[in-house]
Motif scaffolding. Structure first.
Motif, PDB file in Angstrom:
ATOM      1  N   THR B  41      11.295 -36.121   3.846  1.00 47.80           N
ATOM      2  CA  THR B  41      10.496 -37.343   3.850  1.00 47.80           C
ATOM      3  C   THR B  41      11.001 -38.153   5.337  1.00 47.80           C
ATOM      4  O   THR B  41      11.960 -37.956   5.702  1.00 47.80           O
ATOM      5  N   ARG B 198       9.153 -33.036   9.042  1.00 46.00           N
ATOM      6  CA  ARG B 198       9.430 -33.226   7.773  1.00 46.00           C
ATOM      7  C   ARG B 198       8.710 -32.250   6.701  1.00 46.00           C
ATOM      8  O   ARG B 198       9.357 -31.890   5.656  1.00 46.00           O
ATOM      9  N   ASP B 219       7.109 -42.036   4.970  1.00 44.65           N
ATOM     10  CA  ASP B 219       6.648 -41.943   3.710  1.00 44.65           C
ATOM     11  C   ASP B 219       7.319 -43.143   2.907  1.00 44.65           C
ATOM     12  O   ASP B 219       6.644 -43.521   1.838  1.00 44.65           O
TER      13      ASP B 219
END
Lengths: 350, 512
Positions: B41, B198, B219
């Protein structure tokens, strides 16, 4: 670029501690040397204190020795204030001393009230002019003043040595010395037979002027700001190059009068090897005193005390004078270590 | 210690903090901060200046240690002995000032300190290049590896810095204000790169105070204020307004445009060509007029002539051709002091080195340049009391939080330092303010205040030229925005039609 001996106002307690640290470290380090040499450091320090300050005569001798150091310390500090690392005060002492001596033995017959100001004015002008070149080079072409002023010292010492060996040599003298100055040119002694003379009062007077200038004038403010942060000063509209030239001239003028006072007050003429490094000790005085008027006075008295007590201490103990020189050297090293740090920081900033 | 069962919806924590507290004397920089950055993330950490972001980053990368609490790796508390130790755990940091070696090529920088060598101990270039190509493919970028660092544009250096960490095996990247130096299009490239990394399962900690980017790339978002965590939330539940409220604890009012007419021309620049310190022409034949009651913004990627424009206006730079009029008089040949006397004020972009003297007292910083005004000085002697009274009144008006005006300016926070500089430059009714990066390094609250000061000055009839790298700032303040590209004016947009996209195109040499 940040200034050296320039403690910004505020945090006075810390400033005092900062100023005392090199002295205390030096005393501790010298104590080790003394012990290794088989002396009791406490006894030696006690003896030094008595020899420097034990009685009116000894205090007078200490202040007399401190007089040129107050002036050279002040001369150095003023240049430092503006961010100029003038290490050329020694040269100014030589040329200023010779100028004053020349006037003193040439214009014989003038009354003291005319001759003394005349001779000192000559030392001021010659000292200031001596710093014109490095000042202009730094301000206009960014030539490193540490190099130029250091080199000018050698020129000053050699040039004056040549003059007193040739054109200005006293008739019939084999020594490299000028004739003695006229009695009217001698600075009056304050407490005969001590060598303490009116030059001490001039030095104190200049210190007071310096304190007032630094604290309360627009020029003092501009100089401090320029020394602490030249880019900021320029952006504020201060003409930093002109200011640097002015302060270098002022520094040279004070260095010159240090020489003039030494010639008219103590020596009575100019001789080769005239100054035992007053200009260089002045750097240590300015650094140890952190550029403040009181600090310069105390630091000059400290070095003056070491100089006078060193001469007599070996008469009364088995401590050789070299030990006192070691002590003096250590105070200087620890004071000047700061100078090295400042230079390094300046190089990084550039 | 009992471990809570992980929430099935969340990816497992790769790097986190548990009640991290760090005190510096009486100041608590981090106060019980918790967060978890999940594997794979992008986790943004946002907060104003002085919120405690930097302290937290230093702790996460092993440069500093918490007084209480700990950093966690894969959910387990660890204690780093230093940055090298943190790197052993896979944590790498991309600094604001890039740590590349000038003079070496990008390839040499990439492999530096763990370079493949041949039998003679020379760099094995084919093997190094192979590794570089592999990383390129993973990251979805293409680079000219033989270029030296000095020739590489800033965003390329940043990419190399990131790839360098990957090459050395990092899988957690911490980026500190990575977009501060980038143009909008380059920011988008960086965002794409970060998303690619990511998606390969790497963890990215993204520190920023620019909310639009944070919303774009993250995120999850953790907001900190005054050393405490305000909230951690998924980006989809956040909005810029909501984040801004969390960061400052209150709702910001957007600066408003001035409806009225502008006055006469205050600054008139004609055919200005200027050189940088090295003697290269960086600004060519610029015409620019700024009227009373008007804010003109200058946009452009850093290095496209803004610095030379500013130094030509102050008189500190090298003007090759053209003229500058201030208040109707030709000032092209005058010094900065003479220009200041004719109504120029100059807010420096470099607060620490030029805008203020940090080691001097606050009071001296607030009066410098004005200290010879008759109110403060009679025949060379400063009126200390009048100065003290004036400065205290001035700094109160600008709400500078300070202990005493005798303390060094360096004792103030960045935002308060800038308020001192702004207060000084707007003091005494100048007719024109040159404001360079007026809110650089200032927190969101301070930004709003400084913007209001500039708008008030304009509404009193002042003329302002704002040079800023923050497009949002230019759009919020400027009545007109002039865009520089390659030292020339590539376009001008009026406030009503100012859009980031349009300006971004002009900044990269395109047309509106």
């Amino acid at each position: 670029m940040s200034g050296p001996a320039i403690a910004p106002s505020g945090g006075r307690g810390r400033a005092i501690m900062d100023a005392l640290t090199p002295l205390l470290v030096a005393l501790a380090a010298a104590a080790v040397v003394l012990m290794l040499a088989g002396h009791n450091p406490i006894d030696v320090y006690g003896l030094l204190a008595v020899e420097s300050f034990g009685g009116v005569k000894r205090i007078a001798a200490t202040l007399s020795a401190a007089t040129p150091l107050i002036l050279t310390g002040l001369a150095t500090a003023i240049a430092f204030r503006a961010g100029a690392f003038n290490v050329g005060v020694e040269g100014c002492v030589f040329v200023g001393g010779l100028a004053a001596a020349y006037v003193g033995f040439t214009f014989v017959g003038l009354p003291a009230a005319v001759l003394i100001p005349f001779a000192l004015a000559a030392s001021v002008i010659v000292g200031a002019l001596w710093m014109l070149l490095p000042g202009v080079l730094k301000a206009r072409l960014d030539v490193d003043e540490v190099v130029t002023t250091l080199m000018l010292n050698f020129i000053a010492i050699s040039l004056t040595a040549y003059l007193v060996n040739g054109p200005l040599l006293a008739p019939g003298s084999a020594n490299s010395a000028t004739p003695m100055v006229d009695a009217a040119a001698r600075l009056p002694k304050l407490m005969p037979p001590s060598t303490l003379n009116a030059g001490f009062l001039i030095a104190i007077g200049l210190l007071v002027l310096y304190w007032l200038w630094d604290r309360g004038t627009a020029s003092g403010f501009e100089t401090r700001i320029a020394g602490l942060n030249a880019r900021f000063a320029i952006a504020s509209g201060i003409d930093v190059p002109v200011l640097i030239i002015k302060m270098m001239l002022l520094s040279g003028a004070i260095g010159g009068i240090a020489g003039g006072i030494h010639a008219l007050g103590s020596v009575g003429r100019f001789v080769s090897g005239f100054s035992p490094g007053y200009g260089f000790t002045g750097i240590a005085v300015a650094l140890l005193g952190r550029g403040s008027a009181v600090g310069i006075l105390l630091a000059a008295i400290l070095f003056g005390a070491l100089a006078t007590s060193g001469a007599t201490i070996q008469l009364f103990s088995d401590v050789p004078i070299e030990i006192v020189n070691v002590l003096q050297g250590m105070v200087m090293i620890f004071a000047v270590a700061r100078f090295g740090w400042i230079i390094a920081r300046r190089r990084r900033a550039a | 210690m009992t471990e809570a069962l992980p929430d099935a919806a969340l990816p497992p924590s790769r790097l986190g903090a548990r009640s991290v507290t760090r005190r510096f004397g009486p100041v608590t920089a981090n106060d019980g901060i918790d967060f978890d950055a999940g594997r794979g993330t992008v986790h943004a950490i946002v907060g104003g200046n002085g919120a405690g972001k930097s302290t937290l980053m230093r702790i996460l990368q092993g440069l500093d240690r918490p007084d209480e609490g700990s950093v966690t790796i894969d959910g387990r508390p660890v204690e780093f002995t230093g940055p090298a130790d943190a790197f052993e755990y896979g944590i790498g940091m991309v600094h604001q000032e890039f740590m590349l070696v000038p003079g070496l090529t990008l390839l040499e920088n990439l492999v530096l300190s763990s370079e493949p060598v041949d039998r003679l101990g020379q760099l094995d270039k084919p093997r190094a290049l192979e590794a570089a190509r592999l990383l390129e493919r993973q990251a979805g970028v293409v680079l000219d590896w033989d270029m030296t660092v000095d020739d590489a544009p800033v965003h390329v250096r940043q990419i190399v810095e990131i790839l360098r960490l990957l090459y050395r095996g990092a899988d957690v990247l911490i980026l500190d204000e990575p977009t501060a130096v980038l143009a909008p299009a380059q920011v988008r490239e960086l965002v794409v790169l970060l998303r690619t990394l990511r998606d390969e399962g790497r963890t990215i900690i993204f520190i920023s105070h620019k909310l639009a980017e944070v919303m774009d790339v993250a995120d999850d978002i953790t907001v900190i204020r005054n050393g405490r965590k305000v909230a951690s939330l998924p980006a989809r539940d956040a909005s810029k307004q909501k984040l801004a409220e969390m960061m400052i604890g209150e709702v910001l009012v957007q600066p408003s445009a001035r409806a009225g007419e502008t006055g006469p021309a205050i600054v008139d620049i004609k055919g200005l060509t200027a050189r940088d310190a090295a003697g290269n022409e960086r600004l060519m034949e610029l015409d620019l007029t700024i009227h009373a009651g008007e804010i003109v913004g200058i946009a452009g990627v850093a290095g496209n002539g803004q610095d030379e424009l500013a130094s030509a206006i102050t008189g500190l730079g090298d003007v090759r051709a053209g003229t500058i009029h201030l208040g109707g008089a030709d000032v092209t040949g005058l010094s900065l002091a003479e220009r200041r006397a004719r109504g120029l004020s100059y807010l420096s972009p470099d607060r620490a080195a030029e805008g203020l003297c940090l080691v001097a007292p606050i009071r001296e910083n607030a009066i410098a340049g004005h200290h010879r005004w008759p109110a403060f000085c009679t025949s060379g002697v400063l009126k200390r009391r009048a100065i003290a009274r004036h400065v205290d009144e001035l700094l109160d008006r600008y709400r500078v939080k300070r202990g005493s005006s005798d303390l060094p300016a360096g004792s103030l926070s960045g935002g308060n330092q800038q308020r001192v500089a702004v207060a000084r430059e707007l003091d005494g009714n100048p007719s024109f303010l040159l404001a360079c990066q007026p809110t650089r390094g200032v927190d969101i609250h301070g930004i709003a205040f400084i913007h209001q000061c500039l708008l008030d000055f304009r509404d009193r009839g002042g003329a302002i030229l704002v040079i800023s790298e923050e497009l949002e700032e230019l759009i919020a303040l400027s009545d007109r925005i002039v865009v520089l590209y390659g030292g020339r004016k590539s376009g001008e947009v009026a406030r009503s039609s100012a859009e980031i996209e349009t300006i971004g195109r002009l900044m990269l040499g395109g047309s509106a």
